[in-house]
Enzyme design. Structure first.
Site, PDB file in Angstrom:
ATOM      1  N   THR A 240     -24.068  23.692   6.168  1.00  0.00           N
ATOM      2  CA  THR A 240     -24.349  24.491   7.212  1.00  0.00           C
ATOM      3  C   THR A 240     -25.070  23.720   8.402  1.00  0.00           C
ATOM      4  OG1 THR A 240     -24.600  26.926   8.085  1.00  0.00           O
ATOM      5  CG2 THR A 240     -25.601  26.068   6.389  1.00  0.00           C
ATOM      6  N   GLU A 332     -22.416  23.149  14.435  1.00  0.00           N
ATOM      7  CA  GLU A 332     -21.670  24.566  14.089  1.00  0.00           C
ATOM      8  C   GLU A 332     -22.281  25.623  14.580  1.00  0.00           C
ATOM      9  OE1 GLU A 332     -20.596  26.771   9.920  1.00  0.00           O
ATOM     10  OE2 GLU A 332     -22.920  25.762   9.873  1.00  0.00           O
ATOM     11  N   HIS A 333     -22.989  26.072  14.252  1.00  0.00           N
ATOM     12  CA  HIS A 333     -24.186  27.018  15.328  1.00  0.00           C
ATOM     13  C   HIS A 333     -25.152  26.425  16.314  1.00  0.00           C
ATOM     14  CE1 HIS A 333     -23.911  28.293  11.291  1.00  0.00           C
ATOM     15  NE2 HIS A 333     -23.141  29.729  11.771  1.00  0.00           N
ATOM     16  N   ASP A 366     -23.663  35.446  12.218  1.00  0.00           N
ATOM     17  CA  ASP A 366     -23.125  35.352  10.623  1.00  0.00           C
ATOM     18  C   ASP A 366     -22.624  37.085  10.096  1.00  0.00           C
ATOM     19  OD1 ASP A 366     -24.087  32.519  10.118  1.00  0.00           O
ATOM     20  OD2 ASP A 366     -25.931  33.410   9.120  1.00  0.00           O
ATOM     21  N   GLU A 420      14.931   4.459  26.540  1.00  0.00           N
ATOM     22  CA  GLU A 420      14.370   5.108  25.287  1.00  0.00           C
ATOM     23  C   GLU A 420      14.892   4.209  23.900  1.00  0.00           C
ATOM     24  OE1 GLU A 420      13.062   8.245  23.578  1.00  0.00           O
ATOM     25  OE2 GLU A 420      11.309   8.727  25.500  1.00  0.00           O
ATOM     26  N   HIS A 425      20.985  10.542  22.510  1.00  0.00           N
ATOM     27  CA  HIS A 425      20.318  10.847  23.160  1.00  0.00           C
ATOM     28  C   HIS A 425      21.506  11.645  24.168  1.00  0.00           C
ATOM     29  CE1 HIS A 425      17.297  10.484  20.017  1.00  0.00           C
ATOM     30  NE2 HIS A 425      17.131  11.456  20.408  1.00  0.00           N
TER      31      HIS A 425
END
Length: 440
Positions: A240, A332-333, A366, A420, A425
């Site tokens: 963390t 993260e924070h 949290d 292609e 197709h």
């Protein structure tokens, strides 16, 4: 106690060169793969028996069954401290308010007359939610995993948390109580890589899941990497981290307290202050000492976390450079403790979650802000999001064209297919019109 990195003076480098200057914990998931591989293979072949044996080795308790009895879950909530129950119920209420608003709805776009594409959102059928044990107890992680899954409409929800020797091999009773408050009755006493493998391969007691979410240690992260593809995962969560972008208006008492609050998770936790104020840096350093002395988990978590290479006070020329640093760090924070904090926060591009001003500390997120605390770590916030309702949904496109709408676009499809070198197709469309391209 906490090191300094001085980036004042010269112009900041760009991209990876700037990231390389910033503190970061060493978290080598690749090296842990070889440790978890035999565990996962053992669970694959022997199921619950392997989960039980690895649990005995790592958690020091021998189980008869990994499924937690329903009565144990009920008793846990009956015995829960009323104050903790009230706090969990409020946390759940606020999380539901936020996550319910994230639910996506089916939308149909008319591309051309007679041609539509509908995107419908379908929840994952069955998920495994991991709740860590170890140094701390995390009923809040039960809330953060279960609520978005429920709000997404997931029907099958299973929770795994390590068996605790002190509680007869059951997960911690507060974790069980949180499951009860959320209406989750499928809970397993399983931790580490063996829990992730149990979810991925299934056992006689636990059917396999489609998606695994939730934080854990390096072995949980390694097992997620190893088994990704067989199961979906949210992320490989690392240690963390908190970053605080602050100027001279910030209160060093608040800054020090917030750095310590993150450091108490783990000796590898990262606590980073980015500031253009030498005075704030010095005041924060001075404030750390008495606050640390007044708390617990000092020698085993807080001091090694703050003294580690992953933590530092980073000095910058000004807030513009500070923003470049926190975007490169992608915390993260991320707390913004500056003048006009909301405007500064609006300029941030990379963070798991942003906490604005002196009255929105990470600790609020949290537990009771309503936001989710399962967030990307290790710089992954530059490309990944935290856990949300979207994590448990799949968008499926439904294509519906009439004959005329297909005829109108066939020549374009044929041209692209031939470009292609995939002529079949185009032939698949022409076959619907007698082997020819319809005239426009």
């Amino acid at each position: 106690m906490i090191s300094r990195i001085d980036l004042r003076g010269d112009a900041l480098p760009e991209g990876g060169a700037l990231r390389d200057l910033l503190p970061r914990a060493e978290f080598d998931v690749e090296a842990a793969l070889e440790t978890v591989r035999p565990i996962c293979e053992d669970v694959r072949h022997r199921g619950s028996a392997a989960v039980i044996e690895w649990g005995e080795k790592f958690d020091g308790v021998r189980l008869e069954s990994i499924r937690v009895p329903a009565r144990a879950i009920t008793e846990a909530v009956e015995r829960l401290d009323p104050a903790v129950r009230a706090a969990l119920e409020e946390s759940i209420r606020r999380a539901r308010l936020v996550h319910r608003e994230q639910r996506r709805t089916t939308h149909t776009t008319q591309v051309v007359p007679g041609g539509t594409v509908t995107e419908k959102w379908v929840p994952v059928e069955r998920v495994g939610l991991y709740v860590p044990g170890g140094r701390s107890v995390y009923p809040s992680s039960v809330v953060m995993n279960v609520v978005p899954a429920q709000e997404a409409g997931v029907e099958g929800i299973a929770v795994a948390s390590p068996p605790q020797k002190d509680f007869g091999g059951l997960p911690h009773p507060t974790i069980l109580a949180a499951c009860a408050l959320l209406g989750v009755d499928e809970v397993y006493a399983a931790g580490g890589a063996q829990a992730i493998a149990m979810f991925a391969y299934g056992t006689a007691e636990c059917p396999p899941v489609d998606l695994v979410t939730g934080p854990g240690n390096i072995y949980v992260a390694a097992a997620k990497r190893l088994l990704k593809g067989r199961i979906g995962i949210d992320a490989e969560a690392g240690p963390t981290e908190i970053a605080i972008l602050a100027d001279s208006t910030a209160d060093p008492v608040h800054v020090a307290a917030d750095l310590i609050s993150q450091a108490e998770h783990d000796p590898m936790a990262a606590a980073v202050l980015v500031t253009d104020s030498e005075e704030l840096a010095a005041a924060t350093e001075a404030e750390l000492k008495p606050q640390i002395a007044a708390t617990k988990h000092v020698t085993d978590r807080i001091e090694p976390a703050l003294a580690g290479r992953q933590s530092a006070i980073v000095l910058v020329n000004d807030l513009a450079d500070g923003l470049k640093v926190v975007d490169a760090y992608a915390a993260e924070h991320l707390e913004i403790q500056t003048a006009d904090a909301a405007a500064v926060a609006d300029r941030v591009r990379n963070a798991g979650a942003i906490f604005v001003g002196p009255w929105a500390p990470v600790s609020l997120g949290d537990y009771c802000a309503g936001s989710n605390h399962v967030l990307p770590t290790g710089g992954c916030a530059c490309h990944s999001s935290g856990l949300s309702v979207q994590s448990f949904l799949r968008g499926i496109h439904i294509v519906d064209y009439t004959r005329d709408a297909l005829a109108e676009v066939t020549h374009h499809v044929v041209a692209l297919a031939e470009a292609e070198d995939l002529p079949a197709h185009g032939a698949a469309l022409k076959a619907r019109f007698g082997g020819e391209v319809p005239q426009q």
